[in-house]
Design a protein around this motif. Structure first.
Motif, mmCIF file in Angstrom:
data_model
loop_
_atom_site.group_PDB
_atom_site.id
_atom_site.type_symbol
_atom_site.label_atom_id
_atom_site.label_comp_id
_atom_site.label_asym_id
_atom_site.label_seq_id
_atom_site.Cartn_x
_atom_site.Cartn_y
_atom_site.Cartn_z
ATOM 1 N N SER A 94 0.957 -1.214 -0.046
ATOM 2 C CA SER A 94 0.060 0.035 0.054
ATOM 3 C C SER A 94 0.806 1.250 -0.065
ATOM 4 O O SER A 94 1.894 1.401 0.757
ATOM 5 N N PRO A 95 0.496 2.338 -0.843
ATOM 6 C CA PRO A 95 1.358 3.592 -0.765
ATOM 7 C C PRO A 95 1.457 4.189 0.670
ATOM 8 O O PRO A 95 0.315 4.025 1.249
ATOM 9 N N SER A 96 2.670 4.734 0.858
ATOM 10 C CA SER A 96 2.733 5.409 2.055
ATOM 11 C C SER A 96 2.484 6.848 1.593
ATOM 12 O O SER A 96 2.663 7.366 0.663
ATOM 13 N N VAL A 97 1.652 7.490 2.549
ATOM 14 C CA VAL A 97 1.234 8.942 2.458
ATOM 15 C C VAL A 97 2.195 9.741 3.435
ATOM 16 O O VAL A 97 2.480 9.247 4.492
ATOM 17 N N PHE A 98 3.020 10.748 3.114
ATOM 18 C CA PHE A 98 3.928 11.433 3.922
ATOM 19 C C PHE A 98 3.161 12.875 3.723
ATOM 20 O O PHE A 98 2.845 13.454 2.844
ATOM 21 N N LEU A 99 3.352 13.667 4.839
ATOM 22 C CA LEU A 99 2.779 14.845 4.914
ATOM 23 C C LEU A 99 4.022 15.701 5.360
ATOM 24 O O LEU A 99 4.799 15.384 6.458
ATOM 25 N N ALA A 100 4.239 16.810 4.665
ATOM 26 C CA ALA A 100 5.504 17.709 4.867
ATOM 27 C C ALA A 100 5.051 18.891 5.488
ATOM 28 O O ALA A 100 4.221 19.658 5.227
ATOM 29 N N VAL A 101 5.564 19.306 6.581
ATOM 30 C CA VAL A 101 5.068 20.716 7.124
ATOM 31 C C VAL A 101 6.645 21.325 7.244
ATOM 32 O O VAL A 101 7.625 21.214 7.347
ATOM 33 N N LEU A 102 6.229 22.674 6.682
ATOM 34 C CA LEU A 102 7.101 23.810 6.441
ATOM 35 C C LEU A 102 6.776 24.757 7.397
ATOM 36 O O LEU A 102 5.765 25.011 7.735
ATOM 37 N N PRO A 103 7.870 25.431 7.701
ATOM 38 C CA PRO A 103 7.830 26.578 8.713
ATOM 39 C C PRO A 103 7.022 27.835 8.152
ATOM 40 O O PRO A 103 7.128 28.070 7.022
ATOM 41 N N LEU A 104 6.083 28.263 8.916
ATOM 42 C CA LEU A 104 5.379 29.347 8.461
ATOM 43 C C LEU A 104 6.059 30.779 9.071
ATOM 44 O O LEU A 104 5.894 30.900 10.248
ATOM 45 N N THR A 105 6.536 31.327 8.225
ATOM 46 C CA THR A 105 7.195 32.812 8.769
ATOM 47 C C THR A 105 6.881 33.677 7.670
ATOM 48 O O THR A 105 7.038 33.502 6.445
#
Length: 184
Positions: free
Chosen positions: A163-174
């Motif tokens: 099953s495909p893996s799902v990744f979530l990238a969190v970038l800084p909010l500045t």
């Protein structure tokens, strides 16, 4: 073995051995009065005094009653003999089942009877256990056949579907002022 007056020494030894096994069993070890009653009636019978094993003599010799004992008013002998019969029956249904001698106190009296018991026949157990073993073996065989059949139907070297893996990238909010001007 008969319930006669005198027993040969080898029979007396068997009876006394059985008596001791009964008295140290779990049902009797804490029942002091019943144990005393059983020892008394067995020893009196072995001594050839079966005719003396009556309610009056038991009341005096075992339970300490005096010459004024009246069994109609004081049922101690009947009550304790009934309890003794019950405990003996329980003993011979469980731990005493394989005993060579059986000691009983028949209803209607207090003199014991001694019966030689034959060795238990364990061949009947085989007829019960053999079919159970065969059923268990058949069940195990069926399970093994099913398992191997399932293993053989699998396609070897087939690609495994992952099953495909799902990744979530969190970038800084500045957000700075330069970013706002650049956007305009």
């Amino acid at each position: 073995m008969s319930t006669g007056q005198l027993f040969p020494p080898q029979d007396q030894e068997l009876i006394r051995t059985e008596l001791e096994k009964i008295l140290i069993s779990g049902r009797f070890v804490n029942a002091k009065r019943i144990s005393h009653l059983l020892r008394y009636v067995v020893e009196e019978a072995l001594a050839g005094r079966r005719d003396r094993v009556k309610a009056f003599s038991i009341a005096q010799d075992v339970f300490g009653r005096d010459a004024s004992f009246d069994q109609q008013r004081d049922p101690i002998v009947r009550v304790e003999a009934s309890r003794l019969r019950k405990l003996l029956a329980e003993y011979y249904e469980s731990s005493g089942a394989d005993s060579a001698i059986r000691i009983d106190i028949p209803k209607g009296g207090y003199a014991p009877t001694f019966t030689k018991q034959e060795a238990p026949d364990h061949t009947n157990r085989q007829w019960v256990l053999r079919p159970l073993a065969l059923v268990g073996l058949a069940g195990l065989t069926i399970l093994l056949v099913l398992w191997f059949g399932w293993r053989l139907t699998e396609v070897p070297n087939s690609p495994k579907v992952v099953s495909p893996s799902v990744f979530l990238a969190v970038l800084p909010l500045t957000y700075g002022a330069d970013d706002i001007r650049a956007a305009s």
